[in-house]
Motif scaffolding. Structure first.
Motif, short mmCIF file in Angstrom:
data_model
loop_
_atom_site.label_atom_id
_atom_site.label_comp_id
_atom_site.label_asym_id
_atom_site.label_seq_id
_atom_site.Cartn_x
_atom_site.Cartn_y
_atom_site.Cartn_z
N LEU A 58 0.87 -1.18 0.00
CA LEU A 58 0.00 0.00 0.00
C LEU A 58 0.90 1.23 0.00
O LEU A 58 1.31 1.70 1.05
N GLY A 59 1.23 1.73 -1.17
CA GLY A 59 2.12 2.88 -1.24
C GLY A 59 3.46 2.54 -0.64
O GLY A 59 4.01 3.31 0.13
N GLY A 60 3.99 1.40 -0.98
CA GLY A 60 5.16 0.82 -0.34
C GLY A 60 6.47 1.52 -0.57
O GLY A 60 7.42 0.92 -1.07
N GLY A 112 7.10 -14.66 -9.14
CA GLY A 112 6.99 -13.31 -8.59
C GLY A 112 7.50 -12.26 -9.57
O GLY A 112 7.15 -11.09 -9.45
N GLU A 113 8.30 -12.67 -10.53
CA GLU A 113 8.83 -11.72 -11.51
C GLU A 113 7.72 -11.14 -12.37
O GLU A 113 7.87 -10.07 -12.92
N GLN A 114 6.58 -11.81 -12.45
CA GLN A 114 5.42 -11.28 -13.17
C GLN A 114 4.86 -10.03 -12.48
O GLN A 114 4.13 -9.27 -13.10
N PHE A 115 5.19 -9.84 -11.21
CA PHE A 115 4.59 -8.79 -10.40
C PHE A 115 5.56 -7.66 -10.05
O PHE A 115 5.24 -6.79 -9.24
N ILE A 116 6.74 -7.68 -10.65
CA ILE A 116 7.72 -6.63 -10.38
C ILE A 116 7.18 -5.27 -10.79
O ILE A 116 7.27 -4.30 -10.04
N GLU A 117 6.57 -5.19 -11.94
CA GLU A 117 6.04 -3.90 -12.40
C GLU A 117 4.91 -3.41 -11.50
O GLU A 117 4.81 -2.22 -11.19
N ALA A 118 4.06 -4.34 -11.04
CA ALA A 118 2.98 -3.95 -10.11
C ALA A 118 3.56 -3.41 -8.81
O ALA A 118 3.07 -2.42 -8.27
N TYR A 177 6.51 -1.99 -8.52
CA TYR A 177 7.09 -0.68 -8.86
C TYR A 177 6.00 0.39 -8.87
O TYR A 177 6.21 1.49 -8.36
N GLN A 178 4.86 0.08 -9.43
CA GLN A 178 3.75 1.04 -9.50
C GLN A 178 3.24 1.40 -8.10
O GLN A 178 2.60 2.43 -7.93
N LYS A 179 3.54 0.55 -7.11
CA LYS A 179 3.15 0.84 -5.72
C LYS A 179 4.33 1.40 -4.92
O LYS A 179 4.40 1.27 -3.71
N HIS A 204 13.54 0.38 -14.66
CA HIS A 204 13.30 1.78 -14.31
C HIS A 204 14.61 2.38 -13.77
O HIS A 204 15.28 1.76 -12.93
N PRO A 205 14.97 3.59 -14.20
CA PRO A 205 16.25 4.17 -13.78
C PRO A 205 16.33 4.54 -12.31
O PRO A 205 17.42 4.68 -11.76
N ASP A 206 15.19 4.68 -11.63
CA ASP A 206 15.20 5.05 -10.22
C ASP A 206 15.07 3.84 -9.29
O ASP A 206 14.80 3.98 -8.10
N ALA A 207 15.28 2.65 -9.84
CA ALA A 207 15.17 1.41 -9.04
C ALA A 207 16.47 0.63 -9.12
O ALA A 207 17.33 0.92 -9.96
N VAL A 208 16.60 -0.34 -8.22
CA VAL A 208 17.74 -1.24 -8.27
C VAL A 208 17.22 -2.66 -8.38
O VAL A 208 16.25 -3.03 -7.71
#
Length: 163
Positions: free
Chosen positions: A38-40, A55-61, A63-65, A80-84
């Motif tokens: 929830l807004g993690g 779980g790799e199917q849910f990486i983008e989800a 990221y969106q949270k 995404h450039p702001d992620a690791v």
């Protein structure tokens, strides 16, 4: 669970074979389930492989949270450039290593309940009996797996008297 370390330390602990992105992002919590985010902000998502899904199917989800640290076994399709992204052979083993490092920072006693039957009931009774006197942390569910133990360890805080 409120953790307080950075992705830089996680890299030292889990020794990923590939790192993509920023190395000094804060980590306040770890999750293996993108549905519970929830807004993690300041979270780490561990992409575990299951029997039916990865779980790799849910990486983008995740990221969106607002999660920005990811532990996975392969490079995601979208970076995404702001992620690791920490690429490891076994994400579950990486999660267990992080839990072990977290446990080393906590000095409270840990009670483990073993046996064939009744472990969850005994855990709940002990929690009820001791919580009026002590700050008790117990596993939030009926965990008895390699995943569940690691997730339960992340619930332990500095203020915990008994876990």
């Amino acid at each position: 669970m409120k953790l307080a370390f950075h992705s830089f330390y996680v890299v030292q602990w889990i020794q990923p074979h590939r790192i993509i992105g920023e190395l000094n992002l804060p980590i306040q919590f770890i999750s293996t389930d993108s549905r519970n985010l929830l807004g993690g902000k300041e979270g780490c998502f561990v992409a575990l492989k299951g029997h039916f899904r990865s779980g790799e199917q849910f990486i983008e989800a995740a990221y969106q949270k607002n999660v920005r640290v990811f532990i996975c076994s392969q490079i995601p399709a979208l970076i995404h450039p702001d992620a690791v992204y920490l690429i490891v052979e076994q994400p579950l083993k990486a999660l267990q290593v992080i839990a072990s490092m977290h446990r080393k920072t906590i000095s409270c006693p840990v009670v483990a309940i073993a046996g064939k039957n009744g472990k969850t009931t005994v855990k709940e009774w002990l929690s009820e009996l001791t919580s009026p006197v002590f700050n008790v942390v117990r596993s939030p569910k009926s965990y008895n797996s390699r995943l569940g133990v690691a997730l339960s360890i992340f619930e332990i805080k500095d203020s915990t008297d008994i876990a």
